[in-house]
Structure formats: structure tokens, C-alpha cells
Write an enzyme that holds these catalytic residues in place. Structure first.
Site, PDB file in Angstrom:
ATOM      1  N   GLU A   1       0.809  -1.233   0.000  1.00  0.00           N
ATOM      2  CA  GLU A   1       0.000   0.000   0.000  1.00  0.00           C
ATOM      3  C   GLU A   1       0.843   1.285   0.000  1.00  0.00           C
TER       4      GLU A   1
ATOM      5  N   TYR B   1       3.504   1.941   1.948  1.00  0.00           N
ATOM      6  CA  TYR B   1       4.133   2.285   3.234  1.00  0.00           C
ATOM      7  C   TYR B   1       5.646   2.012   3.174  1.00  0.00           C
TER       8      TYR B   1
ATOM      9  N   ARG C   1       2.668  -8.892   4.104  1.00  0.00           N
ATOM     10  CA  ARG C   1       1.749  -8.321   3.102  1.00  0.00           C
ATOM     11  C   ARG C   1       2.594  -7.749   1.984  1.00  0.00           C
TER      12      ARG C   1
ATOM     13  N   HIS D   1      -1.465   3.865  -1.696  1.00  0.00           N
ATOM     14  CA  HIS D   1      -2.523   4.826  -1.380  1.00  0.00           C
ATOM     15  C   HIS D   1      -2.539   6.004  -2.365  1.00  0.00           C
TER      16      HIS D   1
ATOM     17  N   GLN E   1     -18.291   4.723   3.368  1.00  0.00           N
ATOM     18  CA  GLN E   1     -18.815   5.928   4.014  1.00  0.00           C
ATOM     19  C   GLN E   1     -18.589   5.991   5.524  1.00  0.00           C
TER      20      GLN E   1
HETATM   21  P1  FAD Z   1     -36.431   6.540   1.890  1.00  0.00           P
HETATM   22  O1  FAD Z   1     -35.346   5.681   1.372  1.00  0.00           O
HETATM   23  O2  FAD Z   1     -36.879   7.666   1.064  1.00  0.00           O
HETATM   24  O3  FAD Z   1     -37.664   5.604   2.252  1.00  0.00           O
HETATM   25  C1  FAD Z   1     -38.918   6.104   2.616  1.00  0.00           C
HETATM   26  C2  FAD Z   1     -39.980   5.067   2.300  1.00  0.00           C
HETATM   27  O4  FAD Z   1     -41.210   5.488   2.833  1.00  0.00           O
HETATM   28  C3  FAD Z   1     -40.204   4.877   0.814  1.00  0.00           C
HETATM   29  O5  FAD Z   1     -40.135   3.514   0.485  1.00  0.00           O
HETATM   30  C4  FAD Z   1     -41.602   5.448   0.577  1.00  0.00           C
HETATM   31  O6  FAD Z   1     -42.295   4.816  -0.472  1.00  0.00           O
HETATM   32  C5  FAD Z   1     -42.258   5.177   1.916  1.00  0.00           C
HETATM   33  N1  FAD Z   1     -43.382   6.049   2.237  1.00  0.00           N
HETATM   34  C6  FAD Z   1     -43.415   7.398   2.160  1.00  0.00           C
HETATM   35  N2  FAD Z   1     -44.623   7.854   2.587  1.00  0.00           N
HETATM   36  C7  FAD Z   1     -45.350   6.768   2.929  1.00  0.00           C
HETATM   37  C8  FAD Z   1     -46.658   6.593   3.461  1.00  0.00           C
HETATM   38  N3  FAD Z   1     -47.419   7.627   3.740  1.00  0.00           N
HETATM   39  N4  FAD Z   1     -47.107   5.349   3.706  1.00  0.00           N
HETATM   40  C9  FAD Z   1     -46.317   4.271   3.449  1.00  0.00           C
HETATM   41  N5  FAD Z   1     -45.060   4.392   2.953  1.00  0.00           N
HETATM   42  C10 FAD Z   1     -44.580   5.618   2.709  1.00  0.00           C
HETATM   43  N6  FAD Z   1     -27.051   7.238   0.529  1.00  0.00           N
HETATM   44  C11 FAD Z   1     -25.872   6.839   0.938  1.00  0.00           C
HETATM   45  O7  FAD Z   1     -25.611   6.831   2.137  1.00  0.00           O
HETATM   46  N7  FAD Z   1     -24.917   6.411   0.063  1.00  0.00           N
HETATM   47  C12 FAD Z   1     -25.141   6.380  -1.248  1.00  0.00           C
HETATM   48  O8  FAD Z   1     -24.260   6.012  -2.018  1.00  0.00           O
HETATM   49  C13 FAD Z   1     -26.411   6.800  -1.723  1.00  0.00           C
HETATM   50  N8  FAD Z   1     -26.672   6.796  -3.036  1.00  0.00           N
HETATM   51  C14 FAD Z   1     -27.875   7.239  -3.460  1.00  0.00           C
HETATM   52  C15 FAD Z   1     -28.108   7.261  -4.825  1.00  0.00           C
HETATM   53  C16 FAD Z   1     -29.308   7.711  -5.297  1.00  0.00           C
HETATM   54  C17 FAD Z   1     -29.526   7.769  -6.776  1.00  0.00           C
HETATM   55  C18 FAD Z   1     -30.318   8.123  -4.381  1.00  0.00           C
HETATM   56  C19 FAD Z   1     -31.641   8.603  -4.886  1.00  0.00           C
HETATM   57  C20 FAD Z   1     -30.076   8.101  -3.028  1.00  0.00           C
HETATM   58  C21 FAD Z   1     -28.849   7.675  -2.565  1.00  0.00           C
HETATM   59  N9  FAD Z   1     -28.547   7.678  -1.212  1.00  0.00           N
HETATM   60  C22 FAD Z   1     -27.347   7.241  -0.779  1.00  0.00           C
HETATM   61  C23 FAD Z   1     -29.470   8.238  -0.228  1.00  0.00           C
HETATM   62  C24 FAD Z   1     -30.188   7.165   0.579  1.00  0.00           C
HETATM   63  O9  FAD Z   1     -30.776   6.232  -0.288  1.00  0.00           O
HETATM   64  C25 FAD Z   1     -31.227   7.839   1.460  1.00  0.00           C
HETATM   65  O10 FAD Z   1     -30.607   8.761   2.308  1.00  0.00           O
HETATM   66  C26 FAD Z   1     -31.987   6.827   2.303  1.00  0.00           C
HETATM   67  O11 FAD Z   1     -32.677   5.933   1.464  1.00  0.00           O
HETATM   68  C27 FAD Z   1     -32.969   7.516   3.229  1.00  0.00           C
HETATM   69  O12 FAD Z   1     -33.677   6.533   3.917  1.00  0.00           O
HETATM   70  P2  FAD Z   1     -35.135   6.751   4.497  1.00  0.00           P
HETATM   71  O13 FAD Z   1     -35.567   5.437   4.995  1.00  0.00           O
HETATM   72  O14 FAD Z   1     -35.110   7.895   5.425  1.00  0.00           O
HETATM   73  O15 FAD Z   1     -36.031   7.209   3.272  1.00  0.00           O
HETATM   74  P1  NAP Z   2     -26.910  17.280  -1.752  1.00  0.00           P
HETATM   75  O1  NAP Z   2     -25.610  16.597  -1.688  1.00  0.00           O
HETATM   76  O2  NAP Z   2     -27.301  18.164  -0.657  1.00  0.00           O
HETATM   77  O3  NAP Z   2     -26.925  18.076  -3.124  1.00  0.00           O
HETATM   78  C1  NAP Z   2     -27.945  18.899  -3.514  1.00  0.00           C
HETATM   79  C2  NAP Z   2     -27.496  19.728  -4.714  1.00  0.00           C
HETATM   80  O4  NAP Z   2     -28.552  20.560  -5.094  1.00  0.00           O
HETATM   81  C3  NAP Z   2     -26.316  20.596  -4.447  1.00  0.00           C
HETATM   82  O5  NAP Z   2     -25.433  20.427  -5.532  1.00  0.00           O
HETATM   83  C4  NAP Z   2     -26.879  22.010  -4.397  1.00  0.00           C
HETATM   84  O6  NAP Z   2     -25.828  22.748  -4.988  1.00  0.00           O
HETATM   85  C5  NAP Z   2     -28.138  21.919  -5.235  1.00  0.00           C
HETATM   86  N1  NAP Z   2     -29.251  22.736  -4.755  1.00  0.00           N
HETATM   87  C6  NAP Z   2     -29.743  22.812  -3.499  1.00  0.00           C
HETATM   88  N2  NAP Z   2     -30.802  23.660  -3.470  1.00  0.00           N
HETATM   89  C7  NAP Z   2     -30.977  24.125  -4.716  1.00  0.00           C
HETATM   90  C8  NAP Z   2     -31.894  25.026  -5.306  1.00  0.00           C
HETATM   91  N3  NAP Z   2     -32.836  25.622  -4.595  1.00  0.00           N
HETATM   92  N4  NAP Z   2     -31.781  25.278  -6.609  1.00  0.00           N
HETATM   93  C9  NAP Z   2     -30.828  24.680  -7.337  1.00  0.00           C
HETATM   94  N5  NAP Z   2     -29.923  23.815  -6.843  1.00  0.00           N
HETATM   95  C10 NAP Z   2     -29.999  23.542  -5.537  1.00  0.00           C
HETATM   96  O7  NAP Z   2     -28.043  16.222  -1.877  1.00  0.00           O
HETATM   97  P2  NAP Z   2     -28.364  15.082  -2.911  1.00  0.00           P
HETATM   98  O8  NAP Z   2     -27.458  15.056  -4.089  1.00  0.00           O
HETATM   99  O9  NAP Z   2     -29.804  15.221  -3.118  1.00  0.00           O
HETATM  100  O10 NAP Z   2     -28.071  13.767  -2.089  1.00  0.00           O
HETATM  101  C11 NAP Z   2     -28.882  13.443  -0.964  1.00  0.00           C
HETATM  102  C12 NAP Z   2     -28.070  12.665   0.018  1.00  0.00           C
HETATM  103  O11 NAP Z   2     -27.794  11.383  -0.513  1.00  0.00           O
HETATM  104  C13 NAP Z   2     -26.773  13.347   0.293  1.00  0.00           C
HETATM  105  O12 NAP Z   2     -26.711  13.771   1.644  1.00  0.00           O
HETATM  106  C14 NAP Z   2     -25.738  12.329   0.019  1.00  0.00           C
HETATM  107  O13 NAP Z   2     -24.897  12.140   1.164  1.00  0.00           O
HETATM  108  C15 NAP Z   2     -26.485  11.035  -0.238  1.00  0.00           C
HETATM  109  N6  NAP Z   2     -25.839  10.397  -1.383  1.00  0.00           N
HETATM  110  C16 NAP Z   2     -24.580   9.956  -1.220  1.00  0.00           C
HETATM  111  C17 NAP Z   2     -23.920   9.402  -2.274  1.00  0.00           C
HETATM  112  C18 NAP Z   2     -22.524   8.890  -2.100  1.00  0.00           C
HETATM  113  O14 NAP Z   2     -21.896   8.507  -3.057  1.00  0.00           O
HETATM  114  N7  NAP Z   2     -21.968   8.846  -0.936  1.00  0.00           N
HETATM  115  C19 NAP Z   2     -24.534   9.310  -3.495  1.00  0.00           C
HETATM  116  C20 NAP Z   2     -25.816   9.787  -3.644  1.00  0.00           C
HETATM  117  C21 NAP Z   2     -26.448  10.342  -2.576  1.00  0.00           C
HETATM  118  P3  NAP Z   2     -25.794  24.342  -5.118  1.00  0.00           P
HETATM  119  O15 NAP Z   2     -26.531  24.832  -3.913  1.00  0.00           O
HETATM  120  O16 NAP Z   2     -24.363  24.711  -5.156  1.00  0.00           O
HETATM  121  O17 NAP Z   2     -26.440  24.603  -6.419  1.00  0.00           O
HETATM  122 FE1  SF4 Z   3     -17.519   0.280   5.060  1.00  0.00          FE
HETATM  123 FE2  SF4 Z   3     -19.836  -0.716   5.907  1.00  0.00          FE
HETATM  124 FE3  SF4 Z   3     -19.723   0.630   3.591  1.00  0.00          FE
HETATM  125 FE4  SF4 Z   3     -18.653  -1.831   3.861  1.00  0.00          FE
HETATM  126  S1  SF4 Z   3     -20.820  -1.270   3.976  1.00  0.00           S
HETATM  127  S2  SF4 Z   3     -17.693  -0.079   2.890  1.00  0.00           S
HETATM  128  S3  SF4 Z   3     -17.862  -1.734   5.924  1.00  0.00           S
HETATM  129  S4  SF4 Z   3     -19.313   1.451   5.615  1.00  0.00           S
END
Ligand code: FAD
Ligand code: NAP
Ligand code: SF4
Length: 679
Positions: free
Chosen positions: A167, A169, A217, A255, A342
Site C-alpha cells: 500500500e 508504506y 503483506r 494509497h 462511508q
Molecule cells: P427513503 O429511502 O426515502 O424511504 C422512505 C420510504 O417510505 C419509501 O419507500 C416510501 O415509499 C415510503 N413512504 C413514504 N410515505 C409513505 C406513506 N405515507 N405510507 C407508506 N409508505 C410511505 N445514501 C448513501 O448513504 N450512500 C449512497 O451512495 C447513496 N446513493 C444514493 C443514490 C441515489 C440515486 C439516491 C436517490 C439516493 C442515494 N442515497 C445514498 C441516499 C439514501 O438512499 C437515502 O438517504 C436513504 O434511502 C434515506 O432513507 P429513508 O428510509 O429515510 O427514506
Molecule cells: P446534496 O448533496 O445536498 O446536493 C444537492 C445539490 O442541489 C447541491 O449540488 C446544491 O448545490 C443543489 N441545490 C440545493 N438547493 C438548490 C436550489 N434551490 N436550486 C438549485 N440547486 C440547488 O443532496 P443530494 O445530491 O440530493 O443527495 C442526498 C443525500 O444522498 C446526500 O446527503 C448524500 O450524502 C447522499 N448520497 C450519497 C452518495 C454517495 O456517493 N456517498 C450518493 C448519492 C447520494 P448548489 O446549492 O451549489 O447549487
Molecule cells: Fe464500510 Fe460498511 Fe460501507 Fe462496507 S458497507 S464499505 S464496511 S461502511
């Protein structure tokens, strides 16, 4: 019943046996330096030993001060430090046959402090500190420090040590011409460059005797310019064999390498071919590693002869009982590591204690009551929303002996993970949904799909109601936003609404980057995460090993459509992405020709496209579609209307706070609330 015969076959090292073929690889967790860190590490390692792992390797411990990773990092150099380590080894040895080795790591020029030392005075591109070059005396002293550290480890009850030689080191820095410009007996040709590690092993063996495991390693792929050649790797491995190492572990990439080696877009078992290549050359048992995360992959790697053992690290954060579940023929019960980094590696870089996105109890074992020893009055819980927050609550509450009903308005569970898994390179996210599904069934949780809960239709006979209704996309207030050109990321990724050949993405957070990656692929010809060849080409990995370091020019597929990824902030694009993965996302989009523009001011949407100002200059981005990735708002109306009439309502996940909600927080909140309410 599914069985894994190669995985559970003991390995005989002559003087000792390892009970199966799986090593828990070294991970620095931050517990090493935390308050009560050794007691906490004891709980952490005890649970993994109980979970059946054959051999555990600790996080890297320095043999002297200059080798520390950071000024306050751990070091084992003095007899008074032995007692603390004994707490760990005693905890592991409570489980019959469990073994643990201490990893000795000298960080060399990666040491994040001014006293770091290296073979030559050459700064690493990822460190602000220029190392001092070790004198010949300093090299010999360092060798003695390694041997002293190993002897202390033996006194502390460890079954052996792993010498960290990869890695990038210190040891790797001696071996590769990239970082070794010395003109004494430790620099020059390969015989001189490998002298340092060979003398370390020799000195260690002299101190600890025969019956003590020594793992080395070895960097089999440096993945940097001017790294080792294949012939040098083989020569070094043979020399290690002759000085008596018991096991050779595989190291992949320095790294500072600009090649992803463990992130989620790396295909599973992408690097076992290099261990297999070395197996043709040496007879010492070899351990292979990187992106191995299921029992099926382990069995496949072992049965096809790629290695004698498999090393996994993060999968044991995700599920300490990985191996016992596999041994019991229940691989579907495993909480699979999705390789997101993460909560593990990203935490290390933020000086936080490591944990796991899918298992927030990891490294926090002492904060939770064991689910099987918990006894309380059985309560009834209604969970609204089957996303990561609601489901982690439901599963934990059910494990704690409660009666749980989950209501989900969609016809499937998983919430936004159903969208995340659609992104090329994030296919692993489906494993978490599989894990949730398995435990809903195994724990007898009542699941009501296609059941939208409103303030009027929720049966109010539950002890507690948990609102986990997630988020909805934010729709920014821009003139013309109602245009048919505009769609949300959910329309694109969930409803699969079609888009044209030119697309602007408003918002460049995690979802903006993911949506861009999705659009940058030809969906009629999608690579799968198993497409190793495409991965090697995209990241310039030279599997023919013609070049030093095994790297070659990259060959990237350009995006089939023109994509603009936009943000208002003037900061670097993707600044908020993961510490250890953000660069991969940026590089991947740049290589595909995505235009990333910061400092954008959105004016209006017209038939022609998106009118913006950039550097005070108005311009129209002529696009067919505009996808909103502009953040999210909480779906919390149900909570507020129920809360008016009932006290027993709780809110978690995105529904509670949409700002920066990610799965790490959603799952953590779910599990912690389950423990609070179950008391
Ligand atoms: P949600 O996942 O939004 O789940 C809420 C659920 O509640 C849904 O299934 C919805 O249908 C249901 N629901 C809503 N209202 C009602 C109701 N009235 N009755 C019954 N059911 C209802 N996070 C990461 O940490 N790492 C990532 O790499 C990552 N990648 C992402 C990529 C994408 C493209 C997206 C869109 C999100 C990503 N996220 C990622 C974000 C992550 O998925 C969300 O932060 C997480 O799913 C939030 O969990 P939650 O349970 O709060 O809400
Ligand atoms: P986010 O990271 O908060 O990004 C939102 C984006 O929208 C920003 O680029 C912001 O940039 C823009 N924005 C906010 N308000 C706006 C407005 N009123 N008008 C126009 N642009 C606006 O949130 P997200 O992309 O929705 O992701 C949601 C969560 O999912 C995040 O917290 C993230 O951690 C998680 N997630 C993580 C991964 C991962 O790889 N780890 C992948 C997907 C999602 P400006 O304000 O500069 O325009
Ligand atoms: Fe790290 Fe858990 Fe994500 Fe695996 S799932 S990479 S152990 S945070």
C-alpha cells in the site's frame, strides 16, 4: 443446504492450524487511540472471533515513533504497553481456535507528521510532509524496532504478526525504485532494495522463534509509475519464502495510486488473478484480497485455486457473524458490505471512529445491549416507510423481541436504495435490500406493501408508531420549471422516463453525480459490475504486467449523450462526496466527457433549454431535458398530523431531516431508536 467446503477447510501451518480459510484483514478503526480503546477493541474483536473467523489481523501498529501514521497513532515499543494488548488477545482466545496477529506498520513517507522518515527524501503526492531519509544506522535501528515490536506482540499473547509491506508504506517505499534512491546497501538494484524487509523478517524470526505466525503483506500490484516489475515481485516473494514467512498476503495499489481498488465500482474479486499468478511461483500459502464480500465469491476464489486463503476486512464490520451464517448454510442472512467506504475508511480520514453504514454497531459494540440477551415486555410497533431507516428500525426491534408491522406505499421495500442500485457501479446496494427482505421474513415482521398510510387509516392500537417516510425531491423556483423538459431524478432513475441526447443536471451532490453516471452509459449495452475487463481498461490496469507498477494508458468510453452537471457553488465539484471515493466519481465523469460547471446562476427554462449565467455571462445551454438533482425535502406531514393527537409517534431518517440525509444516518437512527424504545 448451501455449503462452502473449501472455505471451512483448516489450513495446517505445521506448528499450528488455522481453522478455516478466511482472514479478517487489518483495519485502522480509531479505537486504537480512543478512550477505553483497548476494552472497546476487545469487544469488537471478541464478537468477530465468536463469529467464526479463522485469523484476525489488527489495525496497523507502529514499531517506533517515526513510523506512526499520525502523531497520536498507536505504537508498540515498550514492555509497559503489553498489558493493554493482552486485553484484546484474551478476548479473542475465549473462542476456541480463534487466532489474532498484530500488524506492524511503519508508514514511512505517509506519516502525517514532520518526523516521518523514508528511504529517500521524496514527498508523497498525498502528504504535506517531506520525510527525512533514514541513515544506514537508522535503517538498522528500524529493523531492530520491528523485531522488538514482534517480541512484545508475542508477550501480549498474539499468535503472530503481519508485516505491512504494501500500500505504499515504508517497506514498499524501499522496494520500489519510485521512492528508493539510496546509494548504500539498501538502495540500487532489487537485491539491495529488498534487503530491508528481508532483514526485518530475519530479525523478527530470531526474536520470536519458530512457533509464531509471520505474515508478510506483499505489494503484488503497485499501480503507480516506477513501481515494481512482475519479475521483482516474484524474486521478492521467493526471498521471503526462504527467510521463513508462514503466509504471504496480497497488497494491491499504493494509497497514492489513481486506481480504485476497493470502492463499490470495483468488480468483485477483481484482483485475485495476481495472487493466482504468484501461486505458480512459490509454495508458501498465499492470501488473496480486495472486493471479496460474499461466501459464494470466497468459495469460488478458493476452489478455482487462486489462493490458499481469502482476506476480507470491511465485510466483518458489516457482519461480525458472516462466517457462522455461511457455515450454517444461511448466506442470505449476511449483512453484506456494499463497499461504500462511508462509515469505515471515510471516518478514518475524518479522525472519527470507524463503523459501518449497514451495521452502525460496528466499533460501537459496547453501546448496545446484545439482541439475544435482551429481555423486556414485548411491544407492538407500526413502521411507516420501508426505506433504510424504517427497515433498520423494524429488524432491530424484532430482534429485540417485539412485534413489528411495516407499511409501505410501494410494491417493494428498499426506499431510495431501489434507485441507488440502478446506478452503474452501485449494484451492490441490492444486497442490502436482499438482507432486509430475508430478515423481514425470518423475524416474522408483518409487511404490508401497497399500503399508503394517511392520518386516517393508521390503526392506532400500536404501542409506538415510527414514521420513516423519507423525502421528496426539491423543485427549485426557476422560471419555466413546469416545462415538460424538466424531470426529477426520481422520474429518471425510478420511473425510467426517457431523456434526449443533451441533458443538464441541476445540482451536483451525490445524486447529481450518480444521475450523471447513469446518463453517461449506453443502457442497451450496460457493463455489469462483473465486467472486469472493462474495469481494467477504464482504469489503466496492465494485467499483462509489461510495465513497472502494472499500469498503462486508460481507455474510457465517452458518454453517449452531452451532459452538463451544474452547481451554484463556486467550490470544487463533488467536494461533499466521500473522502475516499469522491475523486473516483469526479475522474469517472471527467473521463467520459461530462461538462462540470460551478458558479452557475439559473435564470429560466425555455423551449430552447436552460438559460444560465456563468461568470456574469448569460448563455443558453441547449438541452433536450433538465433533471433536478437539487436536494430534498422531508416527507413529514404524516408525522406532524399524528403528533397532534398522539405522543407515541417518532420520526427517523429523511422524514426527520432531509438535509444531508444519507443511508448511514438513516440506518443509524433506526437501530438506535429501536434500542431506546425497546427498553
Ligand atoms: P427513503 O429511502 O426515502 O424511504 C422512505 C420510504 O417510505 C419509501 O419507500 C416510501 O415509499 C415510503 N413512504 C413514504 N410515505 C409513505 C406513506 N405515507 N405510507 C407508506 N409508505 C410511505 N445514501 C448513501 O448513504 N450512500 C449512497 O451512495 C447513496 N446513493 C444514493 C443514490 C441515489 C440515486 C439516491 C436517490 C439516493 C442515494 N442515497 C445514498 C441516499 C439514501 O438512499 C437515502 O438517504 C436513504 O434511502 C434515506 O432513507 P429513508 O428510509 O429515510 O427514506
Ligand atoms: P446534496 O448533496 O445536498 O446536493 C444537492 C445539490 O442541489 C447541491 O449540488 C446544491 O448545490 C443543489 N441545490 C440545493 N438547493 C438548490 C436550489 N434551490 N436550486 C438549485 N440547486 C440547488 O443532496 P443530494 O445530491 O440530493 O443527495 C442526498 C443525500 O444522498 C446526500 O446527503 C448524500 O450524502 C447522499 N448520497 C450519497 C452518495 C454517495 O456517493 N456517498 C450518493 C448519492 C447520494 P448548489 O446549492 O451549489 O447549487
Ligand atoms: Fe464500510 Fe460498511 Fe460501507 Fe462496507 S458497507 S464499505 S464496511 S461502511
Amino acid at each position: 443446504m448451501q455449503s462452502f467446503p473449501h472455505t471451512f477447510k483448516p489450513l495446517d501451518l505445521g506448528f499450528t492450524q488455522i481453522k478455516n480459510r478466511v482472514v479478517m484483514g487489518s483495519m485502522h478503526t480509531g479505537l486504537e487511540e480512543a478512550d477505553n480503546g483497548f476494552e472497546r477493541m476487545a469487544s469488537y474483536f471478541r464478537e468477530r472471533a465468536q463469529g467464526g473467523v479463522g485469523l484476525i489481523i489488527t489495525g496497523g501498529i507502529s514499531p517506533n515513533f517515526s513510523g506512526r501514521v499520525a502523531p497520536h497513532s498507536s505504537q508498540l515499543s515498550f514492555p509497559w504497553q503489553v498489558g493493554k494488548h493482552k486485553i484484546i488477545t484474551d478476548a479473542v482466545h475465549e473462542t476456541e481456535g480463534a487466532k489474532i496477529c498484530l500488524q506492524i506498520l511503519h508508514s514511512g513517507r505517509y506519516g502525517y507528521h514532520p518526523l516521518c522518515a523514508a528511504p529517500s527524501k521524496i514527498k508523497s503526492p498525498i502528504s504535506p510532509f517531506t520525510p527525512r531519509a533514514l541513515s544506514t544506522w537508522g535503517v538498522k535501528k528500524t529493523i531492530r524496532d520491528f523485531a522488538n515490536c514482534a517480541k512484545l506482540a508475542q508477550k501480549a499473547g498474539y499468535d503472530g504478526i503481519e508485516v505491512m509491506g504494501s500500500e505504499g508504506y515504508l517497506i514498499n517505499q524501499f522496494v520500489a525504485p519510485r521512492t528508493n534512491k539510496r546509494d548504500d546497501q539498501y538502495g540500487g538494484d532489487i537485491n539491495n532494495r529488498i534487503r530491508f524487509p528481508l532483514e526485518i523478517i530475519d530479525a523478527v524470526r530470531n526474536k520470536v522463534g519458530k512457533n509464531f505466525i509471520i505474515v508478510f503483506r506483499l505489494s503484488m500490484l503497485d499501480l503507480v509509475d516506477n513501481g515494481s516489475t512482475w519479475e521483482e515481485v516474484v524474486m521478492f516473494a521467493k526471498a521471503l519464502e526462504s527467510v521463513g514467512v508462514d503466509l504471504i498476503n496480497t497488497g494491491i495499489g499504493w494509497h497514492e495510486a489513481r486506481v480504485p481498488t476497493i470502492a463499490t465500482m470495483v468488480p468483485r474479486a477483481a484482483f485475485t488473478w495476481i495472487t493466482e499468478k504468484l501461486k505458480q511461483e512459490v509454495s508458501t500459502p498465499l492470501i488473496t484480497t480486495n472486493r471479496i464480500n460474499t461466501p459464494e465469491v470466497i468459495e469460488d476464489v478458493l476452489s478455482s485455486g487462486h489462493a490458499d486463503m481469502v482476506c476480507m476486512a470491511r465485510p466483518f464490520l458489516a457482519d461480525p457473524h458472516f462466517l457462522s451464517k455461511a457455515a450454517n448454510g444461511k448466506p442470505e442472512a449476511i449483512n453484506t458490505c456494499i463497499s461504500c467506504n462511508q462509515a469505515c475508511l471515510d471516518h478514518v480520514f475524518q479522525q472519527k471512529i470507524s463503523s459501518c453504514l449497514v451495521n452502525p454497531k460496528a466499533c460501537h459494540e459496547t453501546e448496545f445491549i446484545a439482541t439475544d440477551s435482551f429481555t423486556s415486555k414485548q411491544k407492538t410497533f407500526a413502521v411507516v416507510g420501508a426505506g433504510p431507516a424504517g427497515l433498520s428500525f423494524a429488524i432491530e426491534a424484532a430482534k429485540l423481541g417485539n412485534n413489528v408491522t411495516v407499511y409501505e406505499r410501494n410494491d417493494e421495500i428498499g426506499g431510495q436504495f431501489n434507485i441507488a442500485k440502478e446506478i452503474p457501479g452501485k449494484e451492490e446496494f441490492k444486497e442490502t435490500i436482499r438482507y432486509f427482505n430475508y430478515h423481514i421474513e425470518s423475524l416474522g415482521i408483518t409487511l404490508k406493501l401497497n399500503s399508503e398510510v394517511t392520518p386516517d387509516n393508521l390503526i392506532d392500537s400500536y404501542d409506538h408508531v415510527i414514521i420513516a417516510t423519507g423525502i421528496r425531491p426539491r423543485v427549485p423556483d426557476i422560471e419555466g420549471i413546469a416545462s415538460p423538459k424538466v424531470l426529477t431524478y426520481q422520474d429518471l432513475l425510478w420511473k425510467k422516463q426517457a431523456v434526449g441526447q443533451t441533458v443538464a443536471l441541476i445540482g451536483a451532490g451525490g445524486i447529481g453525480f450518480d444521475a450523471a453516471e447513469f446518463l453517461a452509459h449506453d443502457h442497451n449495452n450496460l457493463p455489469t459490475s462483473l465486467d472486469k475487463e472493462a474495469f481494467f481498461e477504464e482504469w489503466g490496469i496492465d494485467t499483462s504486467y509489461k510495465n513497472r507498477g502494472a499500469i498503462k494508458p486508460k481507455v474510457s468510453e465517452s458518454s453517449p449523450r452531452k451532459i452538463y452537471l451544474l452547481q451554484r457553488k463556486t467550490t470544487k465539484m463533488g467536494k461533499g462526496l466521500g473522502k475516499t471515493t469522491g475523486w473516483i466519481h469526479r475522474q469517472s465523469l471527467a473521463d467520459k466527457g461530462i461538462e462540470m460547471i460551478s458558479g452557475v446562476n439559473y435564470k429560466k427554462i425555455t423551449d430552447k433549454g436552460l438559460v444560465v449565467t456563468i461568470d456574469n455571462k448569460e448563455t443558453t445551454l441547449e438541452v433536450d431535458n433538465i433533471v433536478l438533482c437539487s436536494g430534498q425535502l422531508s416527507n413529514n406531514e404524516l408525522y406532524h398530523s399524528l403528533k397532534k393527537h398522539q405522543d407515541n409517534v417518532h420520526i427517523i431518517g429523511g422524514a426527520s431531516l432531509a438535509s444531508e440525509i444519507d443511508a448511514k444516518r438513516a440506518i443509524d437512527e433506526g437501530i438506535r431508536l429501536a434500542h431506546t424504545l425497546a427498553q
